[in-house]
Structures are given as structure tokens and as C-alpha cells.
Design a protein around this motif. Structure first.
Motif, short mmCIF file in Angstrom:
data_model
loop_
_atom_site.label_atom_id
_atom_site.label_comp_id
_atom_site.label_asym_id
_atom_site.label_seq_id
_atom_site.Cartn_x
_atom_site.Cartn_y
_atom_site.Cartn_z
N GLU A 173 0.86 -1.18 0.00
CA GLU A 173 0.00 0.00 0.00
C GLU A 173 0.90 1.23 0.00
O GLU A 173 1.80 1.35 0.84
N ALA A 174 0.67 2.14 -0.96
CA ALA A 174 1.42 3.39 -0.98
C ALA A 174 0.77 4.34 0.02
O ALA A 174 -0.40 4.69 -0.12
N ARG A 175 1.54 4.75 1.04
CA ARG A 175 0.99 5.59 2.10
C ARG A 175 1.87 6.83 2.24
O ARG A 175 3.08 6.72 2.45
N PRO A 176 1.26 8.03 2.16
CA PRO A 176 2.06 9.26 2.31
C PRO A 176 2.32 9.58 3.78
O PRO A 176 1.47 9.35 4.64
N PHE A 177 3.53 10.08 4.05
CA PHE A 177 3.92 10.50 5.39
C PHE A 177 4.51 11.91 5.29
O PHE A 177 5.20 12.23 4.32
N ALA A 178 4.23 12.72 6.29
CA ALA A 178 4.82 14.06 6.34
C ALA A 178 5.73 14.13 7.57
O ALA A 178 5.31 13.80 8.68
N TYR A 179 6.98 14.56 7.33
CA TYR A 179 7.92 14.72 8.43
C TYR A 179 8.71 15.99 8.19
O TYR A 179 9.39 16.14 7.16
N GLN A 180 8.62 16.93 9.11
CA GLN A 180 9.30 18.22 9.04
C GLN A 180 9.00 18.92 7.71
O GLN A 180 9.88 19.45 7.05
N GLY A 181 7.73 18.90 7.33
CA GLY A 181 7.30 19.60 6.13
C GLY A 181 7.56 18.87 4.83
O GLY A 181 7.17 19.34 3.77
N GLU A 182 8.22 17.76 4.87
CA GLU A 182 8.51 17.01 3.65
C GLU A 182 7.57 15.80 3.58
O GLU A 182 7.46 15.03 4.53
#
Length: 170
Positions: free
Chosen positions: A46-55
Motif C-alpha cells: 500500500e502506498a501511504r504518504p507521510f509528512a515529516y518536518q514539512g517534507e
């Protein structure tokens, strides 16, 4: 030209029909074990988006692949009807019953741990909640609104509205 009367050409055949792919229960069990290993080694992603420090990054997350009899048949290169035939053959019943129990347990435990879609697995396993509403004596429900007069309907609506007002006031 048709065959001559009284021929017995059919007796010349050494066998009737194709030989089964799995000659022994052990051979079938071994092939099913290979399917179980393949399922574990080949999860779905499963392609899952993650946000870390604005990226924002998109990561592929491994998800459990559910075992199925149809997937097993595809893996083994046999039709579902062939699997059903193995279930009925002498000596193969224990193996096929064990395989079906393993597949059912894997799906149930995967759904229970929220690794598989619970509603899909529940339907597949026949675990869906079912309730049937019937009328008096098990008869079908009938619409009684058609049988009521306009005066009866108005009286019942007024009663329900009064109940709603009384509970709101409390």
C-alpha cells in the motif's frame, strides 16, 4: 466412416482421462506448503504518504495477503473443480480439509488483527450478522398503513409527537 459395429478400440487405451497432477496426498500437501510460503513472501503493498518536518514522502507499506482457495488453485495450476475432486478422492480428504482450515484460520486471524478488511473477510467466511424480521407466526410482514383510516393515522402521529414533546421537556 463410422467405427465398425462391435469394435473394442477403447480397450486399447492404457488410461482413461488425464493423470492427476498430484498423484499422492503428500505431493499435494507439499505444493500447498509452497503456496503458503509464497503468500508470506509476497505481501501486497500500500502506498501511504507521510509528512515529516514539512517534507511529504510516499512509502510502500507491506500488507498481509489473504490466502484463498482460488489463489491456491491458480498457484497449483488447477481448476477449482479439480480441487473439489481432490477433496473427494480417497486419501486426499485429510490434506484438503487441513489446507482449507489453514486458509480459513489465516483469513480470520488477519481480520481479527485488523491486517485484512474485516467486512470482506467476514462475508467470505460467512460471519456476517444476519437478522430476519417476520410478522406474527413467522409470516411475512404486511403493510398495515393501507388498512388504517386517515383518522387512525392522524391519531397515532399526534401520540408520537406528544411523546417526543414530553421527553424533550424532561
Amino acid at each position: 466412416m463410422s467405427a465398425p459395429l462391435g469394435n473394442q478400440f477403447w480397450k486399447a487405451r492404457s488410461s482413461h482421462g488425464r493423470d492427476p497432477i498430484f498423484a499422492t496426498p503428500d505431493a499435494l500437501w507439499g505444493a500447498c506448503g509452497e503456496y503458503f510460503e509464497w503468500v508470506d513472501a509476497n505481501p501486497l503493498y500500500e502506498a501511504r504518504p507521510f509528512a515529516y518536518q514539512g517534507e511529504v514522502k510516499v512509502e510502500n507499506i507491506a500488507r498481509m495477503r489473504a490466502m484463498t482457495i482460488s489463489g491456491l488453485c491458480i498457484f497449483l495450476g488447477i481448476a477449482r473443480r479439480s480441487w473439489d475432486n481432490y477433496c473427494e478422492r480417497d486419501g486426499f480428504g485429510d490434506v484438503t480439509a487441513r489446507v482449507e482450515a489453514i486458509i480459513r484460520t489465516q483469513k480470520f486471524e488477519g481480520a481479527a488483527a485488523d491486517l485484512l478488511n474485516t467486512s470482506i473477510i467476514a462475508r467470505e467466511l460467512g460471519l456476517a450478522d444476519k437478522s430476519e424480521v417476520t410478522g406474527k407466526g413467522g409470516a411475512a410482514l404486511t403493510s398495515t398503513v393501507d388498512e388504517l383510516s386517515k383518522n387512525d393515522i392522524a391519531r397515532r402521529v399526534a401520540f408520537l409527537l406528544a411523546q417526543g414533546l414530553n421527553s424533550a421537556a424532561e
